[in-house]
Design a protein around this motif. Structure first.
Motif: not given
Length: 395
Positions: A9-11, A21-24, A387-394
């Protein structure tokens, strides 16, 4: 078994004031996270690395402190005469929730800069060189913030010689104005929710002592350092390593929240850790800041120490600074009395990392105090973008 791949996700990772902080951009979030709810909360917690029983945030972008466990969403404003809507989420470190009940004054600085970086400001309003005035709608508390962001060669100027205690390196100065910051949008609220400048706050199991309960910038419970056994010169290590002291502060905070009408029962405080803040004040004293620098008594008007998310803050929360400046401007509050009393439009206070100046314009009409504007200077800069990455099953 097969596991879903990570999604990206772009961040943008930013420092604003003494917070990070992480901005979106709202438009960049997955569709399910573009609206409030469980999906958005789950995303932000996973981005930060919470809940973390180790309180280390090893598997996320957080820094295991209230100052670094934050996410921000910006979008083009839906409000007239505003440029962007700014929504702030305070992510709990060890519990599974995101607190949306208040603002982050420090990251308000970065919100103004990020709005320009992210292409959310009309290019016609950005000077080639000079200052871009960013009109921010703070969606958590329904208030207006004006950020005066320096611009060089059409881009946000991030480097400079402005020094902010609590931040290691100098940067460009951004001036923030918090318009009509009192009440914080609490239904039926006022700047002094109890109607008193000073209350006798009864805290079960702790005692009864004077307190100023104010809702300006962020709901805050102010008590005198001496009344709870402190000097007002304490640094983080003196308090944060003592669970009994922290538990006592939480009892005071809960009692204040109940008295202010922010919660209906003590149990509700568990899901409202971000607000109100608890702070203790003292007349000026000489002390050594966490950097090793000596802060002389004659350099400040008063001393303030504040807790955020259950721990003593390493410097001062921006919204709490607004509360300090506002309370100092009202003769008779504990903050005003600690600063020597009388009428004033600005104070410089000492905090664990050094000093900060904040101004406020308070007026009284028909027996009620209001504040028209509070202002202070901070700085902000991008630390990382991509980009920040998170597990796809989230999701």
């Amino acid at each position: 078994m097969a596991h879903a791949a990570q999604i990206r996700i772009p961040a943008t990772y930013m420092r604003g004031g003494t917070s990070k902080g992480v901005f979106f951009r709202l438009q960049d979030l997955p569709a399910s996270c573009q609206v409030p709810g469980a999906a958005r909360d789950a995303l932000f917690m996973r981005v930060i690395g919470s809940p973390d029983p180790y309180a280390a945030h090893i598997d996320g972008m957080g820094g295991a402190t209230s100052s670094t466990s934050k996410c921000v969403i910006l979008s083009k404003s839906t409000q007239p005469e505003h440029d962007v809507d700014y929504l702030y989420g305070q992510v709990s470190i060890d519990k599974a929730f995101v607190d949306w009940s208040g603002n982050c004054g420090n990251l308000s600085t970065a919100a103004g800069a990020f709005a320009i970086h992210a292409g959310l400001i009309d290019p016609a309003r950005i000077p080639q060189n000079g200052t871009c005035v960013v009109r921010i709608w703070q969606a958590n508390i329904q208030k207006t913030i004006i950020a005066h962001v320096p611009v060089s060669n059409g881009q946000v100027q991030e480097t400079g010689d402005f020094e902010l205690d609590g931040v290691t390196f100098p940067a460009a100065e951004i001036v923030l104005e918090f318009l009509d910051p009192s009440d914080d949008g609490e239904e039926g609220g006022s700047m002094f929710p109890t109607g008193n400048l000073v209350d006798q706050l009864e805290v079960p199991g702790v005692g009864t002592f004077p307190a100023t309960l104010i809702s300006a910038g962020i709901p805050t419970v102010f008590v005198n350092a001496a009344d709870i056994g402190y000097q007002g010169t304490e640094l983080r290590e003196a308090i944060n390593g003592d669970p009994a002291q922290l538990a006592r502060f939480e009892q005071i905070r809960v009692a204040g929240a109940l008295r202010m009408g922010l919660i209906k029962s003590a149990e509700e405080a568990l899901t409202r850790q971000h607000t109100p803040k608890i702070a203790f004040v003292s007349p000026p004293k000489t002390y050594t800041a966490s950097s090793g620098k000596t802060i002389a008594a004659d350099e400040v008007d008063l001393l303030v120490r504040a807790l955020s998310m259950g721990k003593l803050h390493h410097a001062m929360m921006g919204t709490c600074a607004v509360a300090i400046g506002t309370a100092a401007a009202v003769p008779g509050t504990l903050v005003n009395l600690a600063a020597g009393g009388g009428e004033r439009e600005a104070v410089r206070f000492g905090h664990p990392s050094g000093t900060l100046r904040v101004g406020a314009q308070a007026v009284q009409a028909d027996g009620q105090w209001t504040v028209t504007k509070a202002s202070m200077s901070r700085s902000a800069r991008i630390l990382m973008e991509g980009w920040v990455r998170v597990p796809g099953d989230l999701l």
